[in-house]
Design an enzyme around this catalytic site. Structure first.
Site, mmCIF file in Angstrom:
data_model
loop_
_atom_site.group_PDB
_atom_site.id
_atom_site.type_symbol
_atom_site.label_atom_id
_atom_site.label_comp_id
_atom_site.label_asym_id
_atom_site.label_seq_id
_atom_site.Cartn_x
_atom_site.Cartn_y
_atom_site.Cartn_z
ATOM 1 N N ASP A 132 11.894 -35.618 55.251
ATOM 2 C CA ASP A 132 10.977 -34.560 55.655
ATOM 3 C C ASP A 132 9.668 -35.223 56.051
ATOM 4 O O ASP A 132 9.090 -35.987 55.278
ATOM 5 C CB ASP A 132 10.729 -33.580 54.497
ATOM 6 C CG ASP A 132 11.937 -32.691 54.252
ATOM 7 O OD1 ASP A 132 12.798 -32.604 55.148
ATOM 8 O OD2 ASP A 132 12.016 -32.082 53.170
ATOM 9 N N ASP B 68 18.491 -21.818 57.431
ATOM 10 C CA ASP B 68 17.968 -21.713 56.069
ATOM 11 C C ASP B 68 18.400 -20.352 55.539
ATOM 12 O O ASP B 68 18.098 -19.325 56.152
ATOM 13 C CB ASP B 68 16.435 -21.791 56.067
ATOM 14 C CG ASP B 68 15.934 -23.161 56.525
ATOM 15 O OD1 ASP B 68 16.688 -24.148 56.380
ATOM 16 O OD2 ASP B 68 14.795 -23.239 57.029
#
Lengths: 166, 252
Positions: free
Chosen positions: B11, B130
């Protein structure tokens, strides 16, 4: 000098860096002149068949590539670069290829996850120059929905996904 | 035989790798290029770089970072975060990425999946989803890094995305993410059975058994993990040896 052909598709940088890493003289180009002068040409993959042929046509490279291959210049076609050597592909409708190798580019069959994606082992029976320093059963990264089916005996290595393919 | 993939996820925020929940021993996980290189040398099968701020702030993923990674990483890598148009995809692939991951923009403009897969090929378009559990057996799609609910069923969206030309689903369970309690096996299985493209399970990996569980029971084709590798809890090789012992084909 090796020329990596830039046809506005394709993962040209990773191939370019591969050659740099082994310190081979290399150039990225979409000029016929460069291709004609090159000692060897590389057409990298990542792209769709139809779009690739359209781009090569509009860059005026289709004839140049074909002429160079026919004259015996070493050509490395990676992924889509291999597929376009064939007579035709069924990706996004039937599209003609360079027709240097007789045969078709086909989609993997039902019952398989498509694309065939990830590291799979490659087997060969007889060592060709390309596999000179590559062990039998070595892993290669695959990422494709289509495979080539030559109508003549031209295969040097195969892998298995559903069926054996080249 | 086609092997199952282990994919460390990096990330990225402001050009740096950012932590999961427990920020320990992160010294050299700070630089994305260094971390990517290390994972590549350790035997990772692939890498995913997600610019976690880009979508929310409408920033583009840094093409610059992609170039730098491509110079030193010789395994396939996917780049995501803030990709919203064809030009973004072209730039990222040209800079050396092998695949792009599209999340919010794909949901809001499904035509982007179709267009991009027709131009660049199905194999390099990853649809990231997601999802958060709504009720038993049902999960909802969230956008903008989990901040915006859509009311759409995750399995339905995965099926649609696959039909439009996505080549892979990167499926993150928002409930499991960061907990280190294991992947959401039910969610992964529901999506993996609904689509005919590979599914990467993401969110919740805390130990090696979790990786094996989501491959065996959740039918995942690949597992994404961050903290267990970033914090050096396990090396990639350890993870692979464990999976092999569990009868799962891996590249060693």
């Amino acid at each position: 000098m090796i020329v990596v052909i830039d046809y506005n598709l394709g993962n040209i940088k990773s191939v370019f860096r591969g050659f740099e890493k082994i310190k081979a003289p290399v150039k990225i180009s979409s000029s016929s002149d460069d291709i004609n002068k090159a000692d060897g040409i590389v057409l990298p993959g990542v792209g769709a068949f139809k779009k690739a042929m359209e781009n090569l046509d509009s860059l005026g490279l289709t004839g140049t590539i074909k002429k160079n291959i026919v004259s015996g210049k070493p050509y490395l076609g990676i992924c889509l670069g291999l597929q376009i050597l064939f007579s035709s592909s069924c990706e996004h409708g039937e599209t003609a290829g360079l027709d240097i190798i007789k045969g078709k580019v086909k989609k993997f069959g039902a019952g398989l996850k498509i694309p065939h994606m990830g590291w799979n082992s490659v087997q060969y029976e007889e060592k060709t120059p390309v596999f000179k320093e590559v062990g039998n059963g070595s892993y290669f990264y695959f990422d494709h929905s289509y495979y080539v089916e030559p109508s003549e005996e031209t295969v040097c290595a195969t892998t298995i996904y559903g069926n054996e393919f080249t | 035989m086609l092997t199952k993939r282990i994919i460390p996820c990096l990330d990225i925020k402001d050009g740096r790798v950012v932590k999961g929940i427990e920020f320990k021993n992160l010294r050299d996980a700070g630089d994305p290029v260094e971390a990517g290189k290390r994972y590549s040398e350790e035997g990772a099968d692939e890498l995913v770089f997600l610019d976690i701020n880009a979508s929310a702030e409408n920033r583009k993923s840094t093409v610059d970072l992609v170039s730098r990674v491509a110079e030193s990483v010789f395994i396939p890598f996917t780049v995501g975060g803030g990709i919203s148009e064809m030009e973004d995809i072209r730039k990222i692939l040209r800079a050396g990425a092998d695949k792009v991951s599209i999340n919010t923009a794909a949901f809001e403009n499904p035509e982007l999946i179709k267009q991009s897969s027709e131009e660049f090929g199905v194999q390099c378009i990853v649809c990231a989803i997601d999802a958060r559990k709504k009720e038993e057996g049902s999960w909802e799609v969230y956008l903008r890094g989990g901040r915006q609910a859509t009311g759409t069923d995750a399995v339905e969206w995965a099926r649609k995305a696959s039909g439009l030309g996505a080549g892979e689903i990167l499926l993150t369970s928002m409930d499991a993410d960061g907990t280190e309690d294991g992947y959401d096996i039910e969610l992964t299985k529901a999506v993996a059975e609904a689509v005919n493209i590979p599914v990467i399970a993401s969110g919740g990996a805390g130990n090696l058994k979790h990786l094996a569980d989501v491959i065996k029971c959740g039918k995942a084709d690949a597992v994404l993990a961050a903290s267990i590798f970033h914090f050096r809890q396990h090396s990639i090789r350890e993870a692979k040896l464990y999976l092999q012992k569990e009868g799962i084909p891996v590249r060693l």
